[in-house]
Design an enzyme around this catalytic site. Structure first.
Site, short mmCIF file in Angstrom:
data_model
loop_
_atom_site.label_atom_id
_atom_site.label_comp_id
_atom_site.label_asym_id
_atom_site.label_seq_id
_atom_site.Cartn_x
_atom_site.Cartn_y
_atom_site.Cartn_z
N ASN A 42 -2.48 39.62 -19.35
CA ASN A 42 -3.67 39.64 -20.21
C ASN A 42 -3.86 41.12 -20.54
O ASN A 42 -4.34 41.88 -19.69
CB ASN A 42 -4.92 39.15 -19.46
N ASN A 97 -5.46 38.04 -7.66
CA ASN A 97 -4.89 37.68 -8.96
C ASN A 97 -3.48 37.21 -8.65
O ASN A 97 -2.61 38.04 -8.31
CB ASN A 97 -4.89 38.92 -9.87
N CYS A 114 1.34 41.27 -14.83
CA CYS A 114 0.69 42.15 -15.79
C CYS A 114 0.91 43.64 -15.56
O CYS A 114 1.99 44.14 -15.82
CB CYS A 114 -0.79 41.81 -15.87
N GLU A 171 -0.54 35.09 -16.68
CA GLU A 171 -1.54 35.51 -15.70
C GLU A 171 -2.87 34.86 -16.07
O GLU A 171 -3.17 34.67 -17.26
CB GLU A 171 -1.69 37.04 -15.77
N GLU A 191 -11.11 44.40 -13.14
CA GLU A 191 -10.21 43.72 -12.19
C GLU A 191 -10.40 44.26 -10.78
O GLU A 191 -10.30 43.50 -9.81
CB GLU A 191 -8.75 43.89 -12.63
N LYS A 197 -0.91 39.86 -7.17
CA LYS A 197 -0.75 41.08 -7.99
C LYS A 197 -0.99 42.33 -7.15
O LYS A 197 -2.02 42.45 -6.46
CB LYS A 197 -1.74 41.02 -9.15
N1 ING Z 1 -4.09 44.25 -18.05
C1 ING Z 1 -3.58 45.45 -18.61
C2 ING Z 1 -2.10 45.68 -18.35
O1 ING Z 1 -1.68 46.41 -17.46
C3 ING Z 1 -3.91 47.78 -19.07
C4 ING Z 1 -4.40 46.65 -18.22
C5 ING Z 1 -3.95 47.68 -20.46
C6 ING Z 1 -3.38 48.88 -18.47
C7 ING Z 1 -3.44 48.73 -21.25
C8 ING Z 1 -2.87 49.94 -19.24
C9 ING Z 1 -2.91 49.85 -20.63
O2 ING Z 1 -1.36 45.12 -19.13
C10 ING Z 1 -3.91 43.73 -16.84
N2 ING Z 1 -4.48 42.51 -16.64
O3 ING Z 1 -3.30 44.30 -15.95
#
Ligand code: ING
Length: 309
Positions: free
Chosen positions: A192, A105, A167, A47, A141, A122
């Site tokens: 990410n 995205n 993601c 991503e 985001e 996304k």
């Molecule tokens: N990043 C993270 C993901 O879903 C996140 C956001 C991190 C959500 C940790 C929940 C816990 O992997 C992206 N870019 O969606």
């Protein structure tokens, strides 16, 4: 005769705020050349593979715009398309898409002739649209990206049925089941994911890598599909570290390849696209065992316990 496909997860290490597209594309090409030397036919990049993961910052719109691609391909990424065609390698690429004033995205699937055969935007956009006060890093985001309008599709490509997710999508069982209902055999998902969760003090920060692996293993097992999960990872600036753990997971939920660094790293495996057949005809024979008349609530906006936001 098994339908074999040699896939690669081309994990990308830190991309710094002022790195140019050209510098990043050179790294992508180096990984593609390594992949071709290893017989890989489909190289999967993460991503937002063309820029630093800028949603950690609160940016002026004009500053944020510089991270978006106004067309795909475009002069900055054309060398990657050219190299792919030259080497006869297909690829998956995640990037920030600007389309008619809308920001998504997105990811694309490109065949061995360098033609874009699929695009996905996304669906599940995490984080916030406004900064959380008192936090050094944000996860904005929802400020920079619209929720995707493509839905989840499966393309006949590379001798199988290929789907894409991005993601946060991997955390939602609906993503996998909607693809599974379309007979998906390989899901490509880049990410990410900050190792230190974007909300401070969250109880599950310590389980970030576990939850990523759990999501992929469950998604693959419960839908009899392969997955290539590929990270944009590493310390993009002091104290902001994105997790790695790129991995290739089988339709039985086994991890068959796993990255071990937070740098540019290629992992690869020869997968049998028929490996999910037995479990799709057995344990997860959807036609025989599923009870859709009992599942209607999961297509409602919220369940009986709507989140308090
Ligand atoms: N990043 C993270 C993901 O879903 C996140 C956001 C991190 C959500 C940790 C929940 C816990 O992997 C992206 N870019 O969606």
């Amino acid at each position: 005769m098994p339908r074999l496909l040699r896939v690669g997860a081309a994990q990308i290490g830190p991309i710094y705020r002022d790195d140019t597209r050209g510098e990043v594309v050179e790294r992508l090409i180096a990984l593609m050349e390594e992949a071709e030397r290893k017989g890989v036919e489909l190289v999967c990049y993460p991503e937002c593979a063309l820029s630093t993961f800028f949603p950690r910052y609160l940016l002026e719109r004009s500053e944020a715009e510089r991270y978006f691609e106004e067309s795909m391909p475009n002069p900055s990424v054309q060398p990657l398309f050219d190299q792919a065609r030259e080497l006869g390698v297909g690829f998956h690429l995640g990037y920030s898409e600007l389309d008619g004033g809308n920001h998504y995205n997105s990811s694309i699937l490109v065949d061995k002739e360098g033609r874009i055969i699929g695009k996905y935007r996304k669906s599940h956009i995490p984080g916030t649209s406004e900064p959380i006060p008192g936090q050094r890093f944000q996860h904005l985001e929802r400020r920079y990206f619209l929720e995707g309008d493509t839905g989840f599709s499966v393309w006949d490509a590379f001798g199988g049925k290929i789907g894409m997710a991005i993601c946060n999508d991997r955390r939602w069982p609906e993503t996998w089941r909607v693809l599974g209902m379309q007979g998906v055999e390989l899901v490509i998902v880049g990410w990410n994911t900050p190792l230190t969760h974007y909300r401070k003090g969250i109880s599950y920060s310590r389980l970030t890598e576990f939850h990523s692996k759990l999501s992929l293993q469950a998604g693959c097992y419960q839908n009899g599909t392969w997955a290539v999960g590929v990270a944009h990872c590493g310390e993009e600036e002091p104290d902001y570290v994105l997790m790695g753990q790129s991995m290739i997971v089988s339709p039985l939920g086994e991890v068959v390849a796993l990255s071990t660094t937070l740098r540019d790293e290629l992992i690869s495996s020869t997968i049998d696209l028929d490996a999910g057949k037995e479990i799709k005809e057995g344990v997860f024979n959807f036609e025989l065992y599923r009870r859709p008349e009992l599942y209607k609530i999961i297509s409602e906006p919220t369940g009986t316990n709507p989140s308090k936001g």
